[in-house]
Design a protein around this motif. Structure first.
Motif, PDB file in Angstrom:
ATOM      1  N   THR A  32      66.961 -50.411  19.376  1.00 40.09           N
ATOM      2  CA  THR A  32      66.711 -51.723  19.962  1.00 40.09           C
ATOM      3  C   THR A  32      66.974 -52.826  18.943  1.00 40.09           C
ATOM      4  N   HIS A  56      72.067 -51.475  25.873  1.00 41.18           N
ATOM      5  CA  HIS A  56      70.887 -50.988  25.140  1.00 41.18           C
ATOM      6  C   HIS A  56      70.848 -49.470  25.129  1.00 41.18           C
ATOM      7  N   LEU A 107      62.648 -52.705  31.050  1.00 41.44           N
ATOM      8  CA  LEU A 107      63.536 -53.496  30.195  1.00 41.44           C
ATOM      9  C   LEU A 107      64.431 -54.396  31.040  1.00 41.44           C
ATOM     10  N   LYS A 115      65.043 -45.551  19.035  1.00 43.71           N
ATOM     11  CA  LYS A 115      65.183 -46.450  20.173  1.00 43.71           C
ATOM     12  C   LYS A 115      63.805 -46.925  20.610  1.00 43.71           C
TER      13      LYS A 115
END
Length: 578
Positions: A552, A546, A514, A499
């Protein structure tokens, strides 16, 4: 003295290769329907043998009786494959008698398949063609193609049902592991659909003949097929079901023209078993359609009674639990699934208990997926709140090879089965969404059905729908490119499975950053129109997504899927969809 009883399990295969050998949706449907019909024939034969020998017969799975096999539902939905390819029954006789019945059932099943193939040959080829040779080939191909396995186990006490069933499954697995593989002796050219068996030809091939000479004989044979099946004019009788250059084996031919066989077998009029829609029909003007493959999770725990059914008084007998699970799965497959698929103008290929395969126009795929998943956990429609299911959803172009799309659907179902939630560590209960563009671009993502946001639990499917709609109608997709340009360089070049974790020791801070960036990009990308989007809500949704995906990179793939599907559905970026 206790009356002897036996458990019987009977399995008909091969399932995947039998169904997947398809060049059009009609082949796919007929493969499923033929297997369902063969299982139904086996069950009816079991009841008949029980009556002949004065032995009781109770179907445990599926929950069928002599009456239910003849009830109005079967009459009204006669063209739906609703009986699974294996069944379990309690027979009021010892293992020797039960084994004799199983052998008789096996011969009945093979006989029905042979009859289908022989009648298909008679339908397709007129008199004057060497049908006798073709019938002989059909007989050999059915003998080698069908995989029929069965096992029996003594059931001295109904209270010992679960232990007997566990032993029964071991016996069946042992029988399958010790199967004898029959090699197909190729003497001609292979079938253009399954690529496994020889295509039917009314002439024999000499050992020294060239490929060209063999092809010429094959072409001559298939040019003799009846005109109604030869000409391709949509809407007219025959509908071009056997096109020029298609050379089929007996089994694939039986599947291709099975409508006429079942119309006569089921004694229904010409309005039943009509022409099956093509992928082009399903896709319509959008050019894309969807395939859905769903399977219940941890079904063994439900059948064993480890998972308890809500609203049902639990008895000491695990047999009662097994019966009730079987009954509920039958209700879900027969009553719930067909109406749901029809509601969204889809085509149900089969619904055998918890196992579902359906095709649906792109406009209805997310709503149908949500409805089926919710129904499976509904105590009135499915098993109950504790029940979960995994699903593979594939969005493909109408001209993509059907076998490839089906392979992806099954693969995505398998990926969903392997999903582990990043926070709760809960396994399965997810769906994998794949997008196969005509250009060859492939994107896929696996997501849980439910996720948690600041506002509480939300449906992942509804969030996907919302994002697709916003991208297609109200906002520019440039934020996806901007997000990718900003965050892709931060992904490790050698470890794409990790991630994005700029602050590995502070995940909360990382997600906050984010979210801020998503809000900025979403606001910047919003179109100047009367309709505005809730930027904060969308950013919250995307941040939660997410958190749920594996990486990602997969999150970016998810946004690309949403962008492309939005473009297809709402016409703003059809070219971007490939």
């Amino acid at each position: 003295m206790t009356k002897k009883q036996s458990l019987l399990v009977f399995s008909i295969g091969p399932v995947q290769s039998f169904i997947a050998a398809a060049r059009k949706l009609e082949d796919l449907w007929s493969g499923s329907y033929v297997l369902s019909y063969l299982a139904e024939s086996g069950i009816k034969r079991l009841f008949h043998l029980g009556d002949e020998q004065g032995l009781s017969v109770e179907m445990v799975y599926p929950a069928e009786t002599r009456e239910t096999l003849q009830d109005k539902w079967h009459e009204d939905h006669v063209d739906i494959a609703s009986i699974p390819n294996r069944f379990v029954a309690i027979v009021g006789g010892n293992q020797i008698k039960t084994a004799e019945m199983a052998r008789n059932i096996a011969e009945t099943v093979k006989g029905e398949m042979k009859r289908l193939c022989v009648e298909a040959i008679a339908l397709v080829f007129p008199e004057g063609v060497n049908r006798e040779r073709m019938n002989q080939v059909a007989d050999e191909q059915v003998e080698k193609a069908l995989e029929l396995f069965w096992a029996t186990e003594e059931l001295s006490d109904l209270q010992q049902f679960e232990s007997a069933r566990a032993q029964l499954e071991k016996r069946l697995a042992a029988a399958k592991n010790n199967r004898q593989y029959s090699a197909f002796c190729q003497t001609g050219l292979i079938c253009t659909v399954c690529s496994q068996r020889d295509a039917l030809c009314d002439e024999e091939f000499a050992e020294n003949e060239t490929i060209g000479q063999m092809t010429a004989k094959l072409r001559t044979t298939w040019e003799k097929r009846n005109k109604s099946l030869k000409q391709y004019t949509r809407g007219e009788p025959g509908e071009g079901r056997i096109k020029a250059g298609e050379y089929l084996c007996a089994i694939c031919l039986g599947k291709r023209v099975s409508r006429e066989f079942f119309r006569k077998e089921k004694n229904v009029d010409g309005n039943t078993f009509n022409r099956f829609e093509s992928t082009i029909d399903l896709a319509g003007k959008k050019s894309y359609y969807a395939v859905m493959a769903m399977d219940g999770d941890n079904m063994g725990a439900w059948f064993s009674g480890e998972k308890k059914l809500p609203g049902v008084e639990q008895s000491d007998s695990q047999l009662d639990s097994y019966r009730e699970v079987s009954r509920r799965l039958g209700f879900f497959a027969k009553r719930v699934v067909p109406s749901a698929v029809k509601k969204y103008d889809g085509q149900l290929i089969y619904a055998g208990g918890d196992d579902i395969l359906a095709m649906v126009p792109l406009s209805g795929v997310f709503a149908l997926a949500q409805e089926l998943r919710q129904a499976f956990s509904d105590p009135e429609k499915g098993l109950g709140e504790q029940a979960t299911a995994s699903m593979g959803i594939v969005i493909a172009h109408q001209k993509s090879p059907l076998y490839n799309t089906l392979d992806w659907a099954r693969a995505m179902e398998g990926v969903a089965k392997q999903y582990v939630h990043t926070e709760s560590k809960k396994e399965k209960d997810a769906f994998s969404l794949a997008y196969l563009a005509r250009s060859g671009e492939i994107r896929y993502v696996t997501l849980p059905w439910v996720f948690v946001t600041e506002g509480g639990k939300r449906s992942m499917v509804s969030c996907v729908q919302e994002l697709v709609q916003e991208l297609g109608r109200n906002m520019s997709s440039t934020f996806i490119y901007s997000f990718g340009r900003a965050f892709m360089p931060l992904l490790g070049t050698n470890d794409y499975s990790r991630k994005l974790n700029i602050f590995e020791k502070d995940q909360e801070k990382n997600e906050g950053l984010l979210r801020m960036e998503l809000e900025r990009l979403l606001a910047r990308a919003e179109k100047q129109s009367d309709q505005k989007i809730d930027v904060s809500r969308m950013a919250d949704c995307l941040t939660s997504i997410h958190r749920a995906v594996a990486s990602t990179l997969q999150f970016i793939h998810f946004m690309e899927i949403a962008r492309n599907v939005g473009g297809i559905l709402y016409g703003s970026r059809v070219n971007a969809a490939g």
